[in-house]
Design an enzyme around this catalytic site. Structure first.
Site, PDB file in Angstrom:
ATOM      1  N   HIS A  26       0.811  -1.066  -0.080  1.00 58.41           N
ATOM      2  CA  HIS A  26       0.130  -0.021   0.130  1.00 58.41           C
ATOM      3  C   HIS A  26       0.992   1.351   0.024  1.00 58.41           C
ATOM      4  O   HIS A  26       0.653   2.190  -0.835  1.00 58.41           O
ATOM      5  CB  HIS A  26      -0.887  -0.034   1.095  1.00 58.41           C
ATOM      6  CG  HIS A  26      -2.131  -0.894   1.051  1.00 58.41           C
ATOM      7  ND1 HIS A  26      -3.348  -0.525   0.909  1.00 58.41           N
ATOM      8  CD2 HIS A  26      -2.417  -2.395   0.997  1.00 58.41           C
ATOM      9  CE1 HIS A  26      -4.238  -1.413   0.891  1.00 58.41           C
ATOM     10  NE2 HIS A  26      -3.461  -2.660   1.056  1.00 58.41           N
ATOM     11  N   ASP A 122      -5.095   6.566   1.450  1.00 54.81           N
ATOM     12  CA  ASP A 122      -5.346   4.994   1.159  1.00 54.81           C
ATOM     13  C   ASP A 122      -6.866   5.058   1.554  1.00 54.81           C
ATOM     14  O   ASP A 122      -7.407   5.398   2.784  1.00 54.81           O
ATOM     15  CB  ASP A 122      -4.602   4.081   1.930  1.00 54.81           C
ATOM     16  CG  ASP A 122      -4.777   2.748   1.530  1.00 54.81           C
ATOM     17  OD1 ASP A 122      -5.694   2.356   1.480  1.00 54.81           O
ATOM     18  OD2 ASP A 122      -3.571   2.114   0.993  1.00 54.81           O
TER      19      ASP A 122
END
Length: 461
Positions: A26, A122
């Protein structure tokens, strides 16, 4: 409008806060996006927030150019050593994340001398929507995986409601028709972890559920994909979300590592075109010992040339003599790490044996290489469903686990010259062309990225 000097004679007039989910791939994917944005918007300063451990791996120093690094706490008590429980590190981080990011924003605003104008986060960090609302700034969320898994999380409540009615008659192996808009059918057991399987009240399951309920508030939802891959899902998600933007594949817009310390490419140069099985399950996953044995035995039995990226510790599970024999006779090469993008693009590769992580799936599509899928957790099963049943560019290993017979069959299916194998290669070849066009001049992903630049700079608000 606030402005500050960038130290090079230019003027910075916007300040964007970037919140990373500091696990798996990520942070790197988010930084890849920010680097693209920073190059496109030199008057914007980006403050990138992640844990010290993650930032240490991403940045060589405090920051670079118009990207500044800021560390936030990982939530672990001082001196605490994680015992290895599943998701425990994530749970500790989530317990402090909202407070830590808020604190970090205050530090960055004081440090940079400019208020935050936009949040780029995110998508897992759903709570940042509240901070964006409090700051009265755009909230831009990046989903690092595919439209298939995102749809499952957005429709989690609907799925749970329907599944409650189906519970008595449908098992996890049953295909359910019209369960999720954009899917003709889906297998219940292939839905991502935390939708209907596992501890649904755990922080790890709650996170994507809350995210799915919140994303419709976002100013823009970004996805690491290209819209030609999933037109039906993209159409539906576009109706649910503001500025739903496919801006990938990221592997085709960033420079892959040219490092090849184990001479993988040199070895591949001596193999026949389309003959080699490349095997990798990422850095976090490995099949259990008996499956490693079955896979090794199948490679030997079918005499399939192979390049296998696997950690040294797992090599001890290979059948006796496998490593020495296959290396000596030139059948295979075993390495602890391989430059995956370069490997997949090599003409010798005929199939990718993978865990179906989204990055790996996109890299395989970008190179036009069919897949044999052995999923483990998370979005890997639904990615596998797409690979086999929707796009028709690979096969799932029979029974979901490696057996010698099932693996021999899968290798023969994909590497043979029959009509079904040719069909897979033609379909993934077509998707490869679409992917490359999407990131080419005037491609759909480039147009979507330009829309994103307008959101980040305030030009389209």
């Amino acid at each position: 409008m606030e402005t500050i000097s960038n130290g090079n004679g230019g003027v910075r007039n916007r300040h964007v806060a970037v919140f990373a989910f500091p696990f798996a791939s990520h942070p790197q994917l988010l930084l890849t996006l920010v680097q693209r944005l920073a190059a496109a918007t030199p008057t914007v300063v980006f403050s990138f927030f992640s844990t010290e451990r993650t930032n240490r791996g991403l940045f060589s120093e405090r920051g670079c150019d118009n990207i500044l690094r800021y560390d936030v706490s990982d939530g672990l008590p001082e001196g605490y050593v994680l015992p290895g429980k599943l998701h425990e590190d994530i749970n500790y981080f989530l317990a402090v994340a909202e407070k830590e990011f808020k604190r970090g924003v205050q530090v960055a605003e004081k440090d940079v001398g400019m208020k935050i104008n936009c949040l780029v986060v995110d998508a897992f960090l759903w709570f940042s929507a509240d901070l964006a609302e409090e700051l009265k700034v755009p909230w831009v969320a990046l989903w690092t995986a595919g439209a298939c898994s995102l749809s499952a999380h957005i429709y989690t409540d609907l799925i749970r409601e329907k599944y409650a009615e189906l519970k008595g008659s449908a098992g996890l192996n049953d295909e359910i028709v019209d369960l999720i808009p954009g899917f003709t059918s889906i297998r219940l057991g292939d839905l991502p972890s935390g939708v209907i399987l596992g501890d649904l009240d755990s922080p790890f399951a709650t996170m994507p559920h809350r995210m799915g309920r919140t994303l419709t508030k976002a100013t823009a939802v970004l996805i690491n994909s290209f819209q030609e891959l999933d037109p039906g899902l993209t159409k539906n998600l576009s109706s649910m979300c503001n500025n739903f933007l496919n801006i990938g594949p990221f592997n085709l817009v960033s420079s892959p590592s040219k490092q090849d310390e184990f001479s993988c490419i040199t070895w591949l140069d001596n193999q026949k075109p389309g003959s080699v099985a490349y095997i990798s399950f990422g850095t976090k996953f490995s099949p259990p010992p008996h499956e490693l044995v079955a896979l090794a035995e199948a490679l030997e039995a079918t005499k399939t040339p192979f390049l296998w990226s696997i950690n040294k510790d797992s090599e001890r599970h290979f059948p006796l003599g496998f490593l020495e024999t296959t290396t000596a006779n030139g059948l295979g090469k075993i390495v602890p790490w391989a430059p995956q993008v370069q490997v997949l693009e090599h003409v010798a590769i005929g199939v990718f044996v993978t865990h179906s992580g989204w990055n790996s799936v996109l890299e395989s599509i970008g190179a036009g290489v069919p897949m044999i899928c052995r999923p483990f957790i998370g979005d890997q099963p639904i990615n596998t469903w797409m690979v086999e049943r929707v796009w028709g560019i690979g096969v799932r290993i029979e029974g979901g686990n490696f057996t010698k017979l099932g693996t021999c069959h899968a290798l023969e299916q994909v590497l043979s010259a029959d009509a079904s194998s040719k069909g897979r290669k033609e379909r993934i070849g077509a998707l490869k062309d679409h992917a490359h066009k999407a990131v080419g001049p005037n491609g759909s992903s480039i147009q979507n990225f330009n829309t994103l630049v307008g959101v980040v700079t305030g030009a389209t608000l």
